[in-house]
Scaffold this motif. Structure first.
Motif, PDB file in Angstrom:
ATOM      1  N   VAL A 183       6.518  54.942  27.968  1.00 35.62           N
ATOM      2  CA  VAL A 183       5.597  55.035  29.091  1.00 35.62           C
ATOM      3  C   VAL A 183       5.370  53.603  29.571  1.00 35.62           C
ATOM      4  O   VAL A 183       4.576  52.857  29.015  1.00 35.62           O
ATOM      5  CB  VAL A 183       4.281  55.733  28.683  1.00 35.62           C
ATOM      6  CG1 VAL A 183       3.394  55.959  29.909  1.00 35.62           C
ATOM      7  CG2 VAL A 183       4.565  57.052  27.972  1.00 35.62           C
ATOM      8  N   GLU A 184       6.123  53.228  30.594  1.00 32.64           N
ATOM      9  CA  GLU A 184       6.234  51.829  31.037  1.00 32.64           C
ATOM     10  C   GLU A 184       6.478  51.777  32.529  1.00 32.64           C
ATOM     11  O   GLU A 184       7.430  52.376  33.021  1.00 32.64           O
ATOM     12  CB  GLU A 184       7.381  51.167  30.276  1.00 32.64           C
ATOM     13  CG  GLU A 184       7.774  49.794  30.738  1.00 32.64           C
ATOM     14  CD  GLU A 184       6.649  48.788  30.604  1.00 32.64           C
ATOM     15  OE1 GLU A 184       6.182  48.287  31.661  1.00 32.64           O
ATOM     16  OE2 GLU A 184       6.239  48.502  29.475  1.00 32.64           O
ATOM     17  N   ASP A 185       5.640  51.039  33.258  1.00 34.62           N
ATOM     18  CA  ASP A 185       5.788  50.968  34.708  1.00 34.62           C
ATOM     19  C   ASP A 185       6.716  49.847  35.168  1.00 34.62           C
ATOM     20  O   ASP A 185       7.165  49.853  36.313  1.00 34.62           O
ATOM     21  CB  ASP A 185       4.424  50.831  35.393  1.00 34.62           C
ATOM     22  CG  ASP A 185       3.683  49.564  35.001  1.00 34.62           C
ATOM     23  OD1 ASP A 185       3.767  49.159  33.820  1.00 34.62           O
ATOM     24  OD2 ASP A 185       2.992  48.984  35.864  1.00 34.62           O
ATOM     25  N   ASP A 186       7.044  48.913  34.310  1.00 32.01           N
ATOM     26  CA  ASP A 186       7.882  47.775  34.690  1.00 32.01           C
ATOM     27  C   ASP A 186       9.351  48.064  34.384  1.00 32.01           C
ATOM     28  O   ASP A 186       9.722  48.315  33.231  1.00 32.01           O
ATOM     29  CB  ASP A 186       7.414  46.524  33.934  1.00 32.01           C
ATOM     30  CG  ASP A 186       8.161  45.288  34.380  1.00 32.01           C
ATOM     31  OD1 ASP A 186       9.249  45.033  33.816  1.00 32.01           O
ATOM     32  OD2 ASP A 186       7.660  44.583  35.276  1.00 32.01           O
ATOM     33  N   ASP A 187      10.199  48.016  35.425  1.00 35.92           N
ATOM     34  CA  ASP A 187      11.623  48.335  35.266  1.00 35.92           C
ATOM     35  C   ASP A 187      12.337  47.396  34.296  1.00 35.92           C
ATOM     36  O   ASP A 187      13.165  47.841  33.491  1.00 35.92           O
ATOM     37  CB  ASP A 187      12.348  48.282  36.621  1.00 35.92           C
ATOM     38  CG  ASP A 187      11.917  49.396  37.555  1.00 35.92           C
ATOM     39  OD1 ASP A 187      11.407  50.425  37.073  1.00 35.92           O
ATOM     40  OD2 ASP A 187      12.093  49.239  38.784  1.00 35.92           O
ATOM     41  N   ILE A 188      12.044  46.121  34.363  1.00 35.02           N
ATOM     42  CA  ILE A 188      12.722  45.145  33.495  1.00 35.02           C
ATOM     43  C   ILE A 188      12.330  45.376  32.033  1.00 35.02           C
ATOM     44  O   ILE A 188      13.182  45.365  31.149  1.00 35.02           O
ATOM     45  CB  ILE A 188      12.433  43.705  33.952  1.00 35.02           C
ATOM     46  CG1 ILE A 188      13.096  43.486  35.316  1.00 35.02           C
ATOM     47  CG2 ILE A 188      12.917  42.688  32.927  1.00 35.02           C
ATOM     48  CD1 ILE A 188      12.745  42.187  35.987  1.00 35.02           C
ATOM     49  N   ASP A 189      11.050  45.608  31.781  1.00 36.32           N
ATOM     50  CA  ASP A 189      10.616  45.895  30.415  1.00 36.32           C
ATOM     51  C   ASP A 189      11.243  47.194  29.902  1.00 36.32           C
ATOM     52  O   ASP A 189      11.635  47.277  28.736  1.00 36.32           O
ATOM     53  CB  ASP A 189       9.091  45.981  30.333  1.00 36.32           C
ATOM     54  CG  ASP A 189       8.413  44.632  30.483  1.00 36.32           C
ATOM     55  OD1 ASP A 189       9.085  43.588  30.312  1.00 36.32           O
ATOM     56  OD2 ASP A 189       7.202  44.610  30.772  1.00 36.32           O
ATOM     57  N   ALA A 190      11.337  48.189  30.757  1.00 38.29           N
ATOM     58  CA  ALA A 190      11.952  49.457  30.358  1.00 38.29           C
ATOM     59  C   ALA A 190      13.424  49.267  30.002  1.00 38.29           C
ATOM     60  O   ALA A 190      13.909  49.814  29.004  1.00 38.29           O
ATOM     61  CB  ALA A 190      11.802  50.492  31.473  1.00 38.29           C
ATOM     62  N   MET A 191      14.145  48.474  30.793  1.00 37.28           N
ATOM     63  CA  MET A 191      15.556  48.199  30.473  1.00 37.28           C
ATOM     64  C   MET A 191      15.679  47.453  29.151  1.00 37.28           C
ATOM     65  O   MET A 191      16.571  47.733  28.351  1.00 37.28           O
ATOM     66  CB  MET A 191      16.218  47.403  31.599  1.00 37.28           C
ATOM     67  CG  MET A 191      16.500  48.227  32.833  1.00 37.28           C
ATOM     68  SD  MET A 191      17.463  47.330  34.091  1.00 37.28           S
ATOM     69  CE  MET A 191      16.286  46.100  34.623  1.00 37.28           C
ATOM     70  N   ALA A 192      14.774  46.522  28.911  1.00 37.94           N
ATOM     71  CA  ALA A 192      14.815  45.748  27.662  1.00 37.94           C
ATOM     72  C   ALA A 192      14.604  46.649  26.450  1.00 37.94           C
ATOM     73  O   ALA A 192      15.295  46.507  25.435  1.00 37.94           O
ATOM     74  CB  ALA A 192      13.769  44.639  27.694  1.00 37.94           C
ATOM     75  N   VAL A 193      13.676  47.583  26.533  1.00 35.67           N
ATOM     76  CA  VAL A 193      13.417  48.491  25.411  1.00 35.67           C
ATOM     77  C   VAL A 193      14.617  49.405  25.186  1.00 35.67           C
ATOM     78  O   VAL A 193      15.052  49.607  24.050  1.00 35.67           O
ATOM     79  CB  VAL A 193      12.130  49.309  25.644  1.00 35.67           C
ATOM     80  CG1 VAL A 193      12.005  50.434  24.630  1.00 35.67           C
ATOM     81  CG2 VAL A 193      10.914  48.398  25.594  1.00 35.67           C
ATOM     82  N   THR A 194      15.163  49.947  26.251  1.00 37.81           N
ATOM     83  CA  THR A 194      16.329  50.820  26.118  1.00 37.81           C
ATOM     84  C   THR A 194      17.495  50.060  25.498  1.00 37.81           C
ATOM     85  O   THR A 194      18.163  50.562  24.589  1.00 37.81           O
ATOM     86  CB  THR A 194      16.721  51.385  27.501  1.00 37.81           C
ATOM     87  OG1 THR A 194      15.590  52.088  28.039  1.00 37.81           O
ATOM     88  CG2 THR A 194      17.898  52.322  27.396  1.00 37.81           C
ATOM     89  N   ARG A 195      17.719  48.842  25.948  1.00 40.02           N
ATOM     90  CA  ARG A 195      18.782  47.999  25.399  1.00 40.02           C
ATOM     91  C   ARG A 195      18.520  47.697  23.920  1.00 40.02           C
ATOM     92  O   ARG A 195      19.413  47.702  23.101  1.00 40.02           O
ATOM     93  CB  ARG A 195      18.890  46.701  26.204  1.00 40.02           C
ATOM     94  CG  ARG A 195      20.092  45.852  25.860  1.00 40.02           C
ATOM     95  CD  ARG A 195      20.225  44.616  26.758  1.00 40.02           C
ATOM     96  NE  ARG A 195      19.826  44.815  28.140  1.00 40.02           N
ATOM     97  CZ  ARG A 195      18.773  44.234  28.725  1.00 40.02           C
ATOM     98  NH1 ARG A 195      18.034  43.372  28.065  1.00 40.02           N
ATOM     99  NH2 ARG A 195      18.481  44.472  29.982  1.00 40.02           N
ATOM    100  N   MET A 196      17.263  47.451  23.592  1.00 44.10           N
ATOM    101  CA  MET A 196      16.870  47.146  22.226  1.00 44.10           C
ATOM    102  C   MET A 196      17.286  48.276  21.277  1.00 44.10           C
ATOM    103  O   MET A 196      17.842  48.032  20.213  1.00 44.10           O
ATOM    104  CB  MET A 196      15.355  46.941  22.175  1.00 44.10           C
ATOM    105  CG  MET A 196      14.750  46.818  20.819  1.00 44.10           C
ATOM    106  SD  MET A 196      12.932  46.716  20.939  1.00 44.10           S
ATOM    107  CE  MET A 196      12.518  48.399  21.381  1.00 44.10           C
TER     108      MET A 196
END
Length: 152
Positions: free
Chosen positions: A16-29
């Protein structure tokens, strides 16, 4: 909810994340850190959407769930999301981690009062981010998750 006994059952992580860059980072993680069980990341862009998606996942009995939740979001912030989850009998035992930039002691205290599994700071430091990813992966591989029960 009953505990899952199969560690190889796929885990759904609701981010549950509104920031696209943070969401990509978590998915990549999650892609970069190997583990025993498969993990699928599903994203909600605000707390209201996250609550609806969580209810749908539980209704579908989608298997073990873990929520990664930002505090500062539109429509329904992280604290409001947590209050709604903990007040709902079908959702109350959902494992929730806070993943946020807020280091405000009040946010930390409120999160733990809402029974989060952990409060993790977001960071731009790649090594620190990798540690968070490793921690979440090890947690996912090591614990028994409550299984969703039918929503009444």
């Amino acid at each position: 909810m009953t505990a899952t006994t199969t560690s190889s059952q796929p885990l759904t992580v609701l981010l549950v994340e509104d920031d696209d860059i943070d969401a990509m980072a978590v998915t990549r993680m999650f892609r970069k850190v190997p583990g025993e069980i498969p993990i699928t990341v599903q994203r909600a862009v605000n707390g209201a959407d996250g609550l609806a998606q969580l209810r749908q996942l539980v209704s579908d009995r989608a298997g073990p769930l873990m929520v990664l939740l930002d505090i500062n979001m539109p429509l329904l912030n992280g604290h409001e999301f947590l209050s709604a989850v903990r007040a709902d009998k079908a959702l109350e035992s959902t494992i929730v981690f806070i993943l946020t930039t807020s280091i405000d002691p009040k946010d930390v205290e409120n999160a733990y009062r809402s029974h989060v599994a952990g409060y993790l700071p977001k960071t731009a430091n790649p090594k620190a981010g990798a540690k968070v990813g490793q921690l979440l992966r090890e947690y996912a591989d090591a614990v028994l998750f409550p299984m969703p029960r039918a929503i009444q």
